[in-house]
Design a protein around this motif. Sequence first.
Motif, PDB file in Angstrom:
ATOM      1  N   THR A   1      26.974 -29.170 -20.690  1.00 58.56           N
ATOM      2  CA  THR A   1      28.425 -29.386 -20.694  1.00 58.56           C
ATOM      3  C   THR A   1      29.127 -28.317 -21.510  1.00 58.56           C
ATOM      4  O   THR A   1      30.165 -27.783 -21.095  1.00 58.56           O
ATOM      5  CB  THR A   1      28.771 -30.772 -21.273  1.00 58.56           C
ATOM      6  N   GLY A   2      28.561 -27.999 -22.673  1.00 60.35           N
ATOM      7  CA  GLY A   2      29.174 -27.014 -23.556  1.00 60.35           C
ATOM      8  C   GLY A   2      29.233 -25.622 -22.938  1.00 60.35           C
ATOM      9  O   GLY A   2      30.248 -24.931 -23.054  1.00 60.35           O
ATOM     10  N   VAL A   3      28.149 -25.227 -22.279  1.00 60.64           N
ATOM     11  CA  VAL A   3      28.124 -23.910 -21.641  1.00 60.64           C
ATOM     12  C   VAL A   3      29.158 -23.837 -20.524  1.00 60.64           C
ATOM     13  O   VAL A   3      29.921 -22.863 -20.414  1.00 60.64           O
ATOM     14  CB  VAL A   3      26.714 -23.599 -21.094  1.00 60.64           C
ATOM     15  N   VAL A   4      29.191 -24.869 -19.685  1.00 61.80           N
ATOM     16  CA  VAL A   4      30.151 -24.889 -18.582  1.00 61.80           C
ATOM     17  C   VAL A   4      31.582 -24.915 -19.122  1.00 61.80           C
ATOM     18  O   VAL A   4      32.484 -24.248 -18.602  1.00 61.80           O
ATOM     19  CB  VAL A   4      29.888 -26.100 -17.669  1.00 61.80           C
ATOM     20  N   TRP A   5      31.790 -25.672 -20.174  1.00 64.06           N
ATOM     21  CA  TRP A   5      33.095 -25.770 -20.838  1.00 64.06           C
ATOM     22  C   TRP A   5      33.514 -24.414 -21.394  1.00 64.06           C
ATOM     23  O   TRP A   5      34.658 -23.974 -21.228  1.00 64.06           O
ATOM     24  CB  TRP A   5      32.976 -26.812 -21.946  1.00 64.06           C
ATOM     25  N   LEU A   6      32.579 -23.731 -22.039  1.00 61.54           N
ATOM     26  CA  LEU A   6      32.860 -22.415 -22.611  1.00 61.54           C
ATOM     27  C   LEU A   6      33.180 -21.390 -21.520  1.00 61.54           C
ATOM     28  O   LEU A   6      34.151 -20.628 -21.631  1.00 61.54           O
ATOM     29  CB  LEU A   6      31.669 -21.944 -23.441  1.00 61.54           C
ATOM     30  N   VAL A   7      32.376 -21.379 -20.465  1.00 58.31           N
ATOM     31  CA  VAL A   7      32.616 -20.473 -19.342  1.00 58.31           C
ATOM     32  C   VAL A   7      33.982 -20.745 -18.715  1.00 58.31           C
ATOM     33  O   VAL A   7      34.736 -19.820 -18.388  1.00 58.31           O
ATOM     34  CB  VAL A   7      31.503 -20.616 -18.282  1.00 58.31           C
ATOM     35  N   GLY A   8      34.312 -22.017 -18.573  1.00 55.31           N
ATOM     36  CA  GLY A   8      35.613 -22.388 -18.017  1.00 55.31           C
ATOM     37  C   GLY A   8      36.762 -21.888 -18.874  1.00 55.31           C
ATOM     38  O   GLY A   8      37.749 -21.353 -18.369  1.00 55.31           O
ATOM     39  N   ASN A   9      36.637 -22.052 -20.186  1.00 53.19           N
ATOM     40  CA  ASN A   9      37.678 -21.589 -21.110  1.00 53.19           C
ATOM     41  C   ASN A   9      37.849 -20.076 -21.031  1.00 53.19           C
ATOM     42  O   ASN A   9      38.974 -19.563 -20.987  1.00 53.19           O
ATOM     43  CB  ASN A   9      37.335 -22.002 -22.542  1.00 53.19           C
ATOM     44  N   TRP A  10      36.738 -19.362 -21.032  1.00 55.79           N
ATOM     45  CA  TRP A  10      36.807 -17.900 -21.000  1.00 55.79           C
ATOM     46  C   TRP A  10      37.390 -17.389 -19.682  1.00 55.79           C
ATOM     47  O   TRP A  10      38.265 -16.521 -19.679  1.00 55.79           O
ATOM     48  CB  TRP A  10      35.405 -17.306 -21.185  1.00 55.79           C
ATOM     49  N   THR A  11      36.903 -17.923 -18.571  1.00 53.05           N
ATOM     50  CA  THR A  11      37.318 -17.378 -17.271  1.00 53.05           C
ATOM     51  C   THR A  11      38.723 -17.807 -16.870  1.00 53.05           C
ATOM     52  O   THR A  11      39.431 -17.048 -16.207  1.00 53.05           O
ATOM     53  CB  THR A  11      36.312 -17.763 -16.171  1.00 53.05           C
ATOM     54  N   ILE A  12      39.155 -18.995 -17.268  1.00 52.03           N
ATOM     55  CA  ILE A  12      40.527 -19.395 -16.924  1.00 52.03           C
ATOM     56  C   ILE A  12      41.521 -18.577 -17.754  1.00 52.03           C
ATOM     57  O   ILE A  12      42.605 -18.221 -17.280  1.00 52.03           O
ATOM     58  CB  ILE A  12      40.743 -20.912 -17.140  1.00 52.03           C
TER      59      ILE A  12
END
Length: 521
Positions: free
Chosen positions: A135-146
Amino acid sequence: MSTSPSPPVLADEKGLSTPPHQLPNAEGEIHDLDSLTALGYTPELRRNRSLFTLLFQTLAIAAIPYGEGGPLISAIYGGGQLSIFVGWLVVLVLDECVAVSLGELASRYPTSAGPYYWSFQLAGERTRTVLSFITGVVWLVGNWTITLSVNFGFASLISATVAIYHPDFAANSWQLLLIFYAICLLTFVICAFGNRFLPMVDTICAAWTSVSILIILIALSVKADVGRHSAAFTLGNYDTSFAGWGGFTFFIGLLPAAYTFSAIGMISSMAEEVTDPAVKVPKAMSLCVPVGGIAGLFFIIPICATMPPLADVLAAPSYQAIPYIFHVVMGTPGGGLGLTFLVLAITMFCSISITVAASRCTWAFARDDAIPGAKFFSTVNKSLGVPVNALVLVTIVQMLLGLINLGSTSAFTAFVSVGVIALAVSYAIPIAISLLWNKRKEVNKAKWNAGGLVGTILNVVSLSWIAFEVVLFSMPTALPVTAISMNYASVVFTGFLAIAAVWYFVYARSVYKGPPASDGL
């Protein structure tokens, strides 16, 4: 003479301790200090935000005129006015379900760690660490890419604005990259050194957005240089000839509205900078959709009513419909520039607010030893009250990913979709765990919750919408598919997950034990 007793020391499960008189908390409310220590962390950030400034930041991240206007080309492919208007209403209902579902979790566990913290607390003993890391990795990737998508979209919008006066101008890849870098660096400076003023900036953004929407409404309605459509045409025109998707075309038109509210959960990362977060964070989340949604109607209806021919809009410079529509409808470059400037300012506010939230997410994940250089990136600059190192990381990651646009525009465009997909998946994991594994036992204890029956319905609708949304953002906008029009979002998203998997098995599983265990608030 009596001697004052030494101040008590608050300790967290990671062994950190801070005397209350040294905590960078402007409010000084011991209740908030106790709340965060109960969740396993020592307070390090200033609680300088209120419910209203938190709501304003959420609205700044949504940035209605940019969020809907930036990717408006997708809605044109999706059929035009019907998809824009009805699609907006449909997405408002669906995303409000997501907002309330996330709000319940944020109320029970109000910490900057957000979704990965929620997953850890709600999952079973054997799977909680792995699920939390995923969850944390996906959350981090989402924050960075958005955040990347907002800032690069801002660069494209600037390029399209120049084309109002110079129709033959089209920024090449290097020019776009340099504009993008300038935006990233400017945003970094503001977020790093202006933290104490950011709540005021969010308030100014709310006022600016409201006035801008009103000005755009009046200007387009009065000028209407290419004519005014009938009410039936304004709200019901539906042309399926552009996308090639046939009856599915309408759903392509949902993309701009879905993008607008995709980052609504990012405000959970600000939980440690607001007093009484167990109530104010979920309220800000749940209010953003209806408040932003109503304001958005006053933005999209005049655009639908004065829209130039759809085929002409599809040929807009830099694939940015808004500057072109404003220019044509106003009838002069000056009129188009004036309205576009309002949207540019809103986009700048959005860039600031979303970068702040992304930096807090990065800092929180580093605080729990989940990323390389965790100790360095989890440091908070005491004089600025900001996790500057995490902010540097967010900026560098964006700038490095921006280089991809030099080699492949279509590959880079996928990052816009990846941002939405990753955020949506990071929302779905804790919602699903809460509903299916925990049977909503914990969220029903939250200070702010929707109740057993209503909450269950909202969770089911949220998970269904997210599943469809992930598929939708993985599809090409138009058929037939070419190497350029292909949507590589699923490939890029899988690539991020593969890198994370390698990192986990090589190193992280030996050091990442998950966030501190907690019974919540």
